[in-house]
Each structure stands twice: as C-alpha cells, then as structure tokens.
Design an enzyme around this catalytic site. Sequence first.
Site, short mmCIF file in Angstrom:
data_model
loop_
_atom_site.label_atom_id
_atom_site.label_comp_id
_atom_site.label_asym_id
_atom_site.label_seq_id
_atom_site.Cartn_x
_atom_site.Cartn_y
_atom_site.Cartn_z
N GLY A 160 6.89 -1.54 6.11
CA GLY A 160 8.86 -2.31 6.12
C GLY A 160 9.58 -1.15 7.00
N GLU A 161 10.68 -1.97 7.19
CA GLU A 161 11.48 -1.17 7.81
C GLU A 161 12.56 -1.19 6.83
OE1 GLU A 161 12.63 0.05 10.50
OE2 GLU A 161 14.78 0.55 9.42
N CYS A 200 1.33 -2.55 15.78
CA CYS A 200 1.82 -2.46 14.25
C CYS A 200 1.25 -2.97 13.20
CB CYS A 200 3.00 -2.32 13.82
SG CYS A 200 3.22 -1.30 11.92
N CYS A 218 -0.90 6.06 10.58
CA CYS A 218 0.27 5.41 10.76
C CYS A 218 -0.13 3.87 11.13
CB CYS A 218 0.97 6.33 11.35
SG CYS A 218 1.66 7.69 11.03
N GLU A 234 0.48 -1.51 -0.06
CA GLU A 234 0.11 -0.29 -0.50
C GLU A 234 0.88 1.27 0.22
OE1 GLU A 234 -4.13 -1.24 2.51
OE2 GLU A 234 -2.61 0.00 3.27
N CYS A 249 6.88 -7.18 7.16
CA CYS A 249 7.55 -6.62 7.70
C CYS A 249 8.05 -7.29 9.40
CB CYS A 249 7.62 -5.18 9.15
SG CYS A 249 8.64 -3.97 9.49
N SER A 293 11.30 6.15 15.35
CA SER A 293 10.78 6.13 16.30
C SER A 293 10.81 4.96 17.63
CB SER A 293 9.79 3.98 15.56
OG SER A 293 9.15 4.87 14.07
N LEU A 294 10.47 5.73 18.40
CA LEU A 294 11.21 6.04 19.71
C LEU A 294 10.31 4.85 20.79
CD1 LEU A 294 13.29 5.73 21.61
CD2 LEU A 294 13.02 8.27 22.41
N CYS A 340 3.36 8.40 0.92
CA CYS A 340 4.14 7.57 2.03
C CYS A 340 3.92 6.40 1.58
CB CYS A 340 3.40 8.29 3.15
SG CYS A 340 3.51 6.58 4.36
N SER A 389 11.72 6.39 8.04
CA SER A 389 11.43 6.27 9.70
C SER A 389 12.37 5.11 9.39
CB SER A 389 10.31 6.40 9.58
OG SER A 389 10.00 6.49 11.01
N CYS A 396 7.06 -5.30 15.40
CA CYS A 396 6.82 -4.09 16.46
C CYS A 396 4.56 -4.37 17.07
CB CYS A 396 6.30 -2.35 16.03
SG CYS A 396 7.93 -1.48 15.91
N1 SAH Z 1 9.57 0.88 9.91
C1 SAH Z 1 9.57 2.43 9.97
C2 SAH Z 1 9.04 2.23 8.94
C3 SAH Z 1 7.63 2.91 9.63
S1 SAH Z 1 7.11 4.11 9.86
C4 SAH Z 1 9.17 2.73 11.64
O1 SAH Z 1 8.75 1.32 12.56
O2 SAH Z 1 10.04 3.90 11.89
C5 SAH Z 1 5.39 4.50 10.69
C6 SAH Z 1 5.30 4.70 11.80
O3 SAH Z 1 4.25 4.47 12.18
C7 SAH Z 1 5.72 4.63 12.66
O4 SAH Z 1 6.95 5.12 13.67
C8 SAH Z 1 5.64 3.65 13.40
O5 SAH Z 1 5.92 2.94 14.76
C9 SAH Z 1 4.80 3.83 13.34
N2 SAH Z 1 2.66 2.97 14.50
C10 SAH Z 1 2.67 1.92 13.88
N3 SAH Z 1 2.02 1.55 14.00
C11 SAH Z 1 1.34 1.91 14.51
C12 SAH Z 1 -0.19 2.27 15.23
N4 SAH Z 1 -0.77 1.69 15.46
N5 SAH Z 1 -0.48 4.11 15.88
C13 SAH Z 1 0.06 5.29 15.13
N6 SAH Z 1 1.54 5.30 15.41
C14 SAH Z 1 1.81 4.17 14.58
#
Ligand code: SAH
Length: 347
Positions: free
Chosen positions: A163-164, A123, A337, A96, A116, A218-219, A109, A195, A120
Amino acid sequence: MPNGAEKRDIKSLLPEELSAELTAMGLPAFRAKQVFSWLARGVRSFDDMTNLPKSLRESLAERYEIPSLRMLRKQISALDGTVKFLWELPDGESVETVLMRYKHGNSVCISSQVGCRMGCAFCASTIGGKIRDLRASEMLDEVLRTGIEAEAEISNIVLMGIGEPLDNFDNVVRFLRLVNSPEGANIGMRHISLSTCGVVEGIDKLAELNLQLTLSVSLHAPDDETRLKIMPVDRAYNVQSLYDACRRYFEKTGRRISFEYAMIRDVNDTPRHAGLLVKRLRGTGAHVNLIRLNYVSERGLQPSPEERVREFEKTLSDGGVTVTVRRRLGSDIDAACGQLRRGSYRE
Ligand code: SAH
C-alpha cells in the site's frame, strides 16, 4: 443503539475521543483509560477486560466492535529469522506484515492498504490494484499481533509493506497517533519510518503535522524519462515537483529525507543515473538507501549485478552524497521489499 446498526470501531478511537464517548455514557474518566490500555494490549473481546464490571462489558459490546486480525500463516526465514505473517481482516481480505530482528531491536513492517493502486513496475504489492484502505485499528493490530505471535518486543515501525500510506492519509495519521500514545504502545515517532512513492500532496500535508518520524521517498530514478518507465505516479508528480516537496518537508520539519533506490539492471543503474543523482542531491543532506531489486516473477525486471551496485554507491559517496546499501532480509520467504502481496494463501 438500534438493532442491526453497524457497531463502531472502538480500537480506532484516540484516547481523548474514547474518553469523550465513555464520559458521555456517564462513566467515570478512569474507565476510558482502562479500556484504552486493554485495547493497546491486543484483547479481542470486551469479556477479556477483566477489571470492568460485567454490565459495562455488555453495554460496550452492544455499541462497539474490536476489529482484530486472525493469523492465517506465519513463515520464518531460515536465512535471518525474519518472520512474515499473513492476516485475515474482519471482512475476509488479507494483508502481510514482516518482523525483522536487528541488534538494535525488532522492527515491524506493516501494510497500509489491501493492495495498491500506484502501479510501480517492479513491485508485487500493486498486482491486482487496490481493494481498500486499512483502518487505523487494523494497522495497530498488525503491530500488536506481530508482537504477540512472535513473542517479540517491538521497538521500531516501518510503513513499507503493501500500500501507499499517503494514499490513506487520515487513517495512517490516526494509526501513528494511536501507536505513539504513551498510554498505548508508546512507540516514539523517531522510531517510525513512513515510505511514499512520491505523493507530493501527501508529503505537504504530512509536513504540516510536523511529526518527528522519518520520511522515506521511493525515488528509484533521478529523471522523469527513467522514472516514467517504472513509476506511473511520476505522471502526476514529476521528479522536480517531488524534489521541491522534499525540500519543503525538510524546511518545515528539520528532518532529513531518506531516498530509496532499487537498482534495476540496465534501467536505472548506469553511471549517467548515478551522476544525475549526485547533481540533484549533493549538499541537501539527503540520504540514499540503495537496494538491489528483489525478484518478482510477474515483473520480468532483473536486479543489477553486485558490482554495478558497488560502482553506483562509490559514485554517490565520492560525489558527497551519504549512501548505504540495504541488507536484504527474508528473501527466502518472499518477505523482502516489494515482494509482499495480498491473499497469496488462496493461490
Ligand atoms: N508505497 C510506498 C510504501 C511501500 S515501501 C512506497 O512506494 O514507498 C516498499 C519499498 O520497496 C518501496 O521503496 C518500493 O519502491 C520498494 N520496492 C518495491 N518493489 C521492490 C522490489 N521488487 N525490489 C526492491 N524494492 C522494491
């Protein structure tokens, strides 16, 4: 080229590589420029390259393929006009892409992998694991086809889809160079954000390249105890090692890092978490992007209440950390996101 041999992906070639290959075929230099500019416009077939002689189109088609995405679905948000596309890749997999319309321009985006493997807990993209990396040409086509299908000029790119990106490092860097090429889409590095969930090794490799893009990390938690509960990557690279890598990145590139923080009710949203974050980030020039968790039905985690988000934001800004709360776009079409997933059209 012998029959049956796999054709090469011409759209992943950088301008200088294309030029070297076509020159080796005995062609004059301007031909490579013509071909590159057709590819950057999203043509799907050599026959569409109308300023090339027919014999050349045929010999290119014998050697090369032009991997192209096919649109399977287009959804438009009734709330904010965000558009989500589901594409079929040449091998039948799917990913997507989301187009967000802002006053300052259109932002796309893109996904960098099919699925992935980062796992997490909040996600949707990681459910089912990673199937494969995307090729540079496939990421480029996400940008090009989105522009074509949405009739939108693309001014910004964020690598924040499925994806990462740093787990597909070489293809992602190749894509960045392609999309940044003045002879191609010509999107400036400062208009691109990448990201990562915190792959330290990749952050260091990226720093070496000194690209002027924006790095988002993504902390989602300021301490290992909390982060380990929601992000398995923390087992490989703990919070301290991630902060250290971010500092090295800033020292090397001069680019400030933006930290993403999805607020999950009672998991990472307490005053203690806000305090720890202030302690860590004060004075570093870092920027925090708060986002209320988007609901993912399989995950069972809840977004923090609005007032929690406001309190958290206040603690950060009172503590001297710059902070914004991200607008949630496209949530009615699961385009926000963490809501992107592969192959949902099959369900
Ligand atoms: N793998 C990379 C790129 C994905 S970016 C990364 O982790 O940064 C997508 C962003 O959305 C990341 O910051 C991810 O942590 C965040 N994300 C994932 N699931 C989410 C959710 N349910 N609600 C809000 N943000 C989310």
